[in-house]
Structures are given as structure tokens and as C-alpha cells.
Design an enzyme around this catalytic site. Structure first.
Site, PDB file in Angstrom:
ATOM      1  N   GLU A  30       0.832  -1.207   0.000  1.00 19.01           N
ATOM      2  CA  GLU A  30       0.000   0.000   0.000  1.00 19.01           C
ATOM      3  C   GLU A  30       0.865   1.254   0.000  1.00 19.01           C
ATOM      4  O   GLU A  30       2.083   1.182   0.181  1.00 19.01           O
ATOM      5  CB  GLU A  30      -0.898  -0.006   1.236  1.00 19.01           C
ATOM      6  CG  GLU A  30      -0.107  -0.041   2.531  1.00 19.01           C
ATOM      7  CD  GLU A  30      -0.856   0.534   3.708  1.00 19.01           C
ATOM      8  OE1 GLU A  30      -0.957   1.766   3.756  1.00 19.01           O
ATOM      9  OE2 GLU A  30      -1.304  -0.235   4.572  1.00 19.01           O
ATOM     10  N   LYS A 164      -5.084  -2.454  14.648  1.00 18.07           N
ATOM     11  CA  LYS A 164      -4.544  -1.551  15.666  1.00 18.07           C
ATOM     12  C   LYS A 164      -5.363  -1.647  16.950  1.00 18.07           C
ATOM     13  O   LYS A 164      -6.591  -1.671  16.917  1.00 18.07           O
ATOM     14  CB  LYS A 164      -4.542  -0.110  15.149  1.00 18.07           C
ATOM     15  CG  LYS A 164      -3.518   0.134  14.049  1.00 18.07           C
ATOM     16  CD  LYS A 164      -3.457   1.598  13.681  1.00 18.07           C
ATOM     17  CE  LYS A 164      -2.400   1.849  12.622  1.00 18.07           C
ATOM     18  NZ  LYS A 164      -2.771   1.346  11.287  1.00 18.07           N
TER      19      LYS A 164
END
Length: 307
Positions: A30, A164
Site C-alpha cells: 500500500e 490496531k
């Protein structure tokens, strides 16, 4: 290999194109880590390091970004340098990818957008840091990352260090189960929490080798089951921030965000910036280490899929 209609929007780097044509291993990467993840010049250095890790583990890297409305699958050195300091770069997910292409904009790809572009190019494996997920307070905000639905619909294997820990991890796993996404722990029975090797949540499935992962993906494809596979790969021991310590940092960051009235899309960048400060930069160092670790496994999986 590519969707013929979409080909006109793609610029596939010659090395990537040649490797795909020969049936060789390619790993998608990415670009939001470059434009929105860390400061210059560390962003470009990290991107190059991650590409090098992919090469060292037997595959060709294909960093993906939108430049002047073109979907670039594999960036040149000049393009990577330019992206590292570019201004007005959109952060693209499924919803805004077509707009960036049609209007000739610049854009960095999130997990969802990278998966879409990888599939269009014929790339089966993608390495990232952590996926998006269900946010804290979802019952009030309905804030759920588009990454999760993308995993349910797009046939790309995503190697990550979990989600996360600022997210609602139990609900994230529950949503993935509802959408039928295989969540596979790589050499672990616990779901990784990004900066920490393990949360208190079990992973539904476990594999212990790239070949076993490749077998799982091939079998899923043969059964005609749509969507991707999420591979949860814990950060190396030496680089982790233990979950107990991380929870203290995150709780303080969340409280600070509420005190300052930070809401919506501004919450995650605020929390990550605050965590960088309170950990003395350790959170970013761990982030870089886990991305490299994921890139290594992704390259090994891409190679296994070509065998």
C-alpha cells in the site's frame, strides 16, 4: 490476468508485468504509509526497505498508488521519491478510488483500495501493517472500516499484524466472522494487536508455514468461495510493546482525544500521533518492524503459491 475494461486505467511496472506474465511471485504494497503514515524522509526510506525485504524473500514488490489519475502498480524510484513529499494526496478506499481516477487526482491506497488494484493487476498477496476495523463507540457512530467488507469480497490474501489496538478488536473479529472471512493466525493462537504480539482473543484458525497458507488459499479458490484471507502475523518478539503497557498508553490517548473534542476521521490520526509522543517514538519503530515482518511472510506466501 487483468480485467480488460480496467486495463486502460492501469500502469503496471515492466518488472511486475513480466513477473506476473511468467507466473512468478509478486507482493502488493500500500501507499498510505508513505503519504499519511510517517514523516519524510523516513516514509520513503521505509517504503524502499519494505520493497527490499520482499525481494530478499524471493518475490517482486508492487507498491500501488494513484498518480495523475493512473493506477500505478509498482512505482519507479522517481515516483516513490515524488510521493514522499507530494501535497494534496487523497487517502483512498473503495468509495473514492473511482473519483481519484476519473478526476486525475493523486491518491494513496488504503487496505481496501490496494486489494482492489491488486486484483485488477492479477496479484494474489498483499502485505500491510494492520487492517482497519470496527471503531470504539460503533454503537453511536457506525464507524466500521471498509477494509472488512473488502476482505469479504476481493480474492487477495492480506498479511497484517492484526488490527490496531485503538480499535474494538472483539467486534472487529466478530464482523469478520459474520462476513465469512477466514482469519488465520500465523504460528499463533492469539489475535495480534498490532504493536503487541497477542491480544486476549483467540484466532479462529492457525497455520505454521507458507505452504500451508498457500494450500488453504488454493482450496478456498477451488471451492468457489469468494473473498480474501486475513493472515494475522505477530510482530517479532524483540520489537513488540507489551499489551499491558500499550493499553495504558492507548487509554490516555483516548481520554485526551475526548477532552479535546476530536471526532470522526480525525480520531485515528490524533491517537497515532499522541501514541508516538507518549511512547517516545517506540510505537513508530514497532510499526516499521511489523511491516517488514509482514512483507517477508507475504513474499514467502507468494512464492509458495507459484509452486
Amino acid at each position: 490476468m487483468t480485467n480488460d475494461t480496467a486495463k486502460r486505467f492501469l500502469d503496471i511496472a515492466p518488472e511486475v508485468q513480466a513477473t506476473l506474465a511468467a507466473g512468478g511471485p509478486v507482493v502488493a504494497l500500500e501507499s498510505t504509509i508513505i503519504t499519511h503514515g510517517m514523516p519524510h524522509p523516513q516514509n520513503v526510506a521505509t517504503a524502499r526497505d519494505v520493497e527490499a525485504v520482499v525481494r530478499d524473500n524471493g518475490a517482486v514488490p508492487a507498491t500501488i498508488a494513484i498518480i495523475n489519475g493512473r493506477i500505478k502498480v509498482g512505482l519507479s524510484d522517481a515516483e516513490l521519491d515524488w510521493l514522499g513529499t507530494a501535497r494534496d494526496v487523497m487517502k483512498l478506499s473503495r468509495a473514492d478510488l473511482p473519483y481519484a481516477v476519473s478526476s486525475g487526482r493523486q491518491g494513496a491506497t488504503t487496505v481496501a483500495a490496494t486489494m482492489i488494484c491488486a486484483r485488477l493487476a492479477g496479484i494474489r498477496v498483499f502485505a500491510t501493517g494492520g487492517i482497519g476495523g470496527v471503531h470504539q463507540g460503533v454503537e453511536d457512530t457506525m464507524d466500521i472500516s471498509a477494509d472488512l467488507d473488502e476482505l469479504a469480497r476481493t480474492p487477495v490474501a492480506v498479511i497484517c499484524a492484526g488490527a490496531k489496538a485503538i480499535l474494538d478488536l472483539p467486534r472487529t473479529l466478530e464482523y469478520l466472522e459474520t462476513r465469512g472471512v477466514p482469519v488465520v493466525g500465523y504460528r499463533t493462537d492469539r489475535f495480534p494487536a498490532f504493536w503487541s504480539r497477542a491480544s486476549d482473543l483467540p484466532v479462529p484458525l492457525r497455520v505454521d508455514s507458507p505452504d500451508a497458507l498457500a494450500d488453504l488459499i488454493r482450496t478456498k479458490e477451488a471451492l468457489g468461495i469468494e473473498g480474501g484471507v486475513l493472515v494475522a502475523n505477530p510482530v517479532p518478539d524483540a520489537d513488540e510493546i507489551p499489551a499491558g503497557a500499550m493499553k495504558t498508553f492507548i487509554d490516555a490517548a483516548v481520554a485526551e482525544a475526548k477532552a479535546r473534542g476530536v471526532t470522526g476521521k480525525a480520531v485515528t490520526p490524533f491517537l497515532l500521533s499522541h501514541l508516538f509522543e507518549v511512547t517516545g517514538g517506540r510505537s513508530l519503530a514497532t510499526n516499521i518492524a511489523l511491516v517488514k515482518n509482514n512483507a517477508a511472510l507475504a513474499a514467502q506466501l507468494a512464492a509458495a503459491l507459484t509452486r
